[in-house]
Scaffold this motif. Sequence first.
Motif, PDB file in Angstrom:
ATOM      1  N   ASN A 184      39.477  52.097  31.237  1.00 49.86           N
ATOM      2  CA  ASN A 184      38.027  52.304  31.294  1.00 49.86           C
ATOM      3  C   ASN A 184      37.375  51.648  32.506  1.00 49.86           C
ATOM      4  OD1 ASN A 184      37.221  53.762  28.650  1.00 49.86           O
ATOM      5  ND2 ASN A 184      38.602  52.138  27.963  1.00 49.86           N
ATOM      6  N   LYS A 185      38.202  51.267  33.472  1.00 53.90           N
ATOM      7  CA  LYS A 185      37.706  50.738  34.769  1.00 53.90           C
ATOM      8  C   LYS A 185      36.921  49.441  34.631  1.00 53.90           C
ATOM      9  CE  LYS A 185      39.163  54.850  35.817  1.00 53.90           C
ATOM     10  NZ  LYS A 185      40.602  55.026  36.100  1.00 53.90           N
ATOM     11  N   VAL A 186      37.201  48.645  33.594  1.00 57.30           N
ATOM     12  CA  VAL A 186      36.516  47.373  33.381  1.00 57.30           C
ATOM     13  C   VAL A 186      37.554  46.323  33.018  1.00 57.30           C
ATOM     14  CG1 VAL A 186      34.808  46.125  32.019  1.00 57.30           C
ATOM     15  CG2 VAL A 186      34.414  48.503  32.588  1.00 57.30           C
ATOM     16  N   GLY A 187      37.398  45.120  33.581  1.00 63.37           N
ATOM     17  CA  GLY A 187      38.321  44.047  33.259  1.00 63.37           C
ATOM     18  C   GLY A 187      37.648  42.687  33.309  1.00 63.37           C
ATOM     19  N   MET A 188      38.180  41.739  32.532  1.00 71.10           N
ATOM     20  CA  MET A 188      37.701  40.369  32.519  1.00 71.10           C
ATOM     21  C   MET A 188      38.829  39.447  32.967  1.00 71.10           C
ATOM     22  SD  MET A 188      34.564  40.543  31.529  1.00 71.10           S
ATOM     23  CE  MET A 188      33.428  41.555  30.591  1.00 71.10           C
ATOM     24  N   THR A 189      38.463  38.368  33.650  1.00 69.31           N
ATOM     25  CA  THR A 189      39.467  37.427  34.131  1.00 69.31           C
ATOM     26  C   THR A 189      40.064  36.656  32.956  1.00 69.31           C
ATOM     27  OG1 THR A 189      38.190  37.168  36.165  1.00 69.31           O
ATOM     28  CG2 THR A 189      39.925  35.555  35.751  1.00 69.31           C
ATOM     29  N   ALA A 190      41.384  36.759  32.794  1.00 67.11           N
ATOM     30  CA  ALA A 190      42.086  35.985  31.767  1.00 67.11           C
ATOM     31  C   ALA A 190      42.762  34.765  32.381  1.00 67.11           C
ATOM     32  CB  ALA A 190      43.123  36.859  31.067  1.00 67.11           C
ATOM     33  N   ARG A 219      45.931  47.619  28.736  1.00 64.17           N
ATOM     34  CA  ARG A 219      44.652  47.014  29.117  1.00 64.17           C
ATOM     35  C   ARG A 219      44.831  45.793  30.012  1.00 64.17           C
ATOM     36  NH1 ARG A 219      42.035  44.605  25.496  1.00 64.17           N
ATOM     37  NH2 ARG A 219      43.632  44.408  23.888  1.00 64.17           N
ATOM     38  N   LYS A 220      46.033  45.515  30.475  1.00 65.06           N
ATOM     39  CA  LYS A 220      46.296  44.339  31.300  1.00 65.06           C
ATOM     40  C   LYS A 220      46.706  44.738  32.717  1.00 65.06           C
ATOM     41  CE  LYS A 220      47.880  41.475  27.417  1.00 65.06           C
ATOM     42  NZ  LYS A 220      48.987  40.613  26.886  1.00 65.06           N
ATOM     43  N   ALA A 221      46.252  43.941  33.682  1.00 63.68           N
ATOM     44  CA  ALA A 221      46.607  44.186  35.087  1.00 63.68           C
ATOM     45  C   ALA A 221      46.835  42.855  35.794  1.00 63.68           C
ATOM     46  CB  ALA A 221      45.513  44.979  35.790  1.00 63.68           C
ATOM     47  N   TRP A 222      47.931  42.766  36.543  1.00 67.26           N
ATOM     48  CA  TRP A 222      48.257  41.570  37.315  1.00 67.26           C
ATOM     49  C   TRP A 222      48.025  41.862  38.800  1.00 67.26           C
ATOM     50  CZ3 TRP A 222      50.558  42.965  32.848  1.00 67.26           C
ATOM     51  CH2 TRP A 222      50.772  41.968  31.867  1.00 67.26           C
ATOM     52  N   PHE A 233      44.002  40.213  34.571  1.00 66.53           N
ATOM     53  CA  PHE A 233      42.732  40.764  34.082  1.00 66.53           C
ATOM     54  C   PHE A 233      43.015  41.628  32.860  1.00 66.53           C
ATOM     55  CE2 PHE A 233      42.298  40.004  38.601  1.00 66.53           C
ATOM     56  CZ  PHE A 233      41.135  39.248  38.654  1.00 66.53           C
ATOM     57  N   ILE A 234      42.162  41.500  31.848  1.00 61.12           N
ATOM     58  CA  ILE A 234      42.332  42.242  30.602  1.00 61.12           C
ATOM     59  C   ILE A 234      41.070  43.037  30.328  1.00 61.12           C
ATOM     60  CG2 ILE A 234      42.752  42.083  28.124  1.00 61.12           C
ATOM     61  CD1 ILE A 234      44.237  39.491  28.609  1.00 61.12           C
TER      62      ILE A 234
END
Length: 294
Positions: A216-222, A250-253, A278-279
């Motif tokens: 969904n083109k949105v991520g938060m810093t984990a 839903r995770k990206a490194w 980012f999750i």
Amino acid sequence: MFARRLRSSAAFGISACVKKEIRPLPLRPARTLNFSTTHSRQTITASIPLPPTKRSFLRRTARVFALAVLFSSAGFIMSVAPVVKAANGYLNPPSDEETLTMFTPSDDVSREVEEFIKNHPIAVELRSQPEYSESRPHLKIPEGQRSHNLTGGTLLGPGRVVVPPFVWSERGGKSLVSISYLGEDLCGHPGLVHGGLLATLLDEGLARCCFAALPNKVGMTANLNINYRNPTPAGGFVVLRAVTTKVEGRKAWVEGRIETLVAEGEKPVVLAEATALFIEPRQAASMARVYPVQ
């Protein structure tokens, strides 16, 4: 005898005067006051004004109600206008191409910085590659909300981040390159850019790199890990480079670094390196309609 007559005459005179003073005045008929001129004859007449006619209770109530509705509507429109404008800016953000024309330098320093970045060999090269799209993502933030945004408002301006950064994003969220100019009002130690600012730039740059790769083109810093390699001089150009190394649902490194901007053929100095996770939030489907990809 003469004296007796004199006293008698004086008494008679006083008595006559007293009688004359207390004699009632004869009544005369009243006269009409008229003014005459050589041209016309005018008579003054008095008229008693009638009391104003009172409006009916229903009409007065309707008038008060209408005024109340008018002023209430005007106040409501004035209060919600900024909110509507901001919401429209989020729901209908400008395109990447449109952001390139939304900033006009206002002084000699910003004009010089703007032209230097636009014409730098790195910018020219990235602009020629079709898999990269050029933009100034901070200008996608609605104007009325920029003062409440750290990197899109608070840190922008003379002496700080002088012009909105240029960003080149590779299709699919694979990689990103950004060029910025960091002014002399962003220091921790005298003459050196604050490490917290570099952390902010890395956090935002690495996140923006992977957004397009998330559902969904949105991520938060984990998680964000930073290693500072060299001091960053204030009043200079920097390049941020980021690469998305892995995506799982839903995770990206992402990995990235900030380095100096150098002339063609020269080797840049690495200032800071970072890795991040980012999750995408579970409610990202609704958030995506409010926060556009920047």
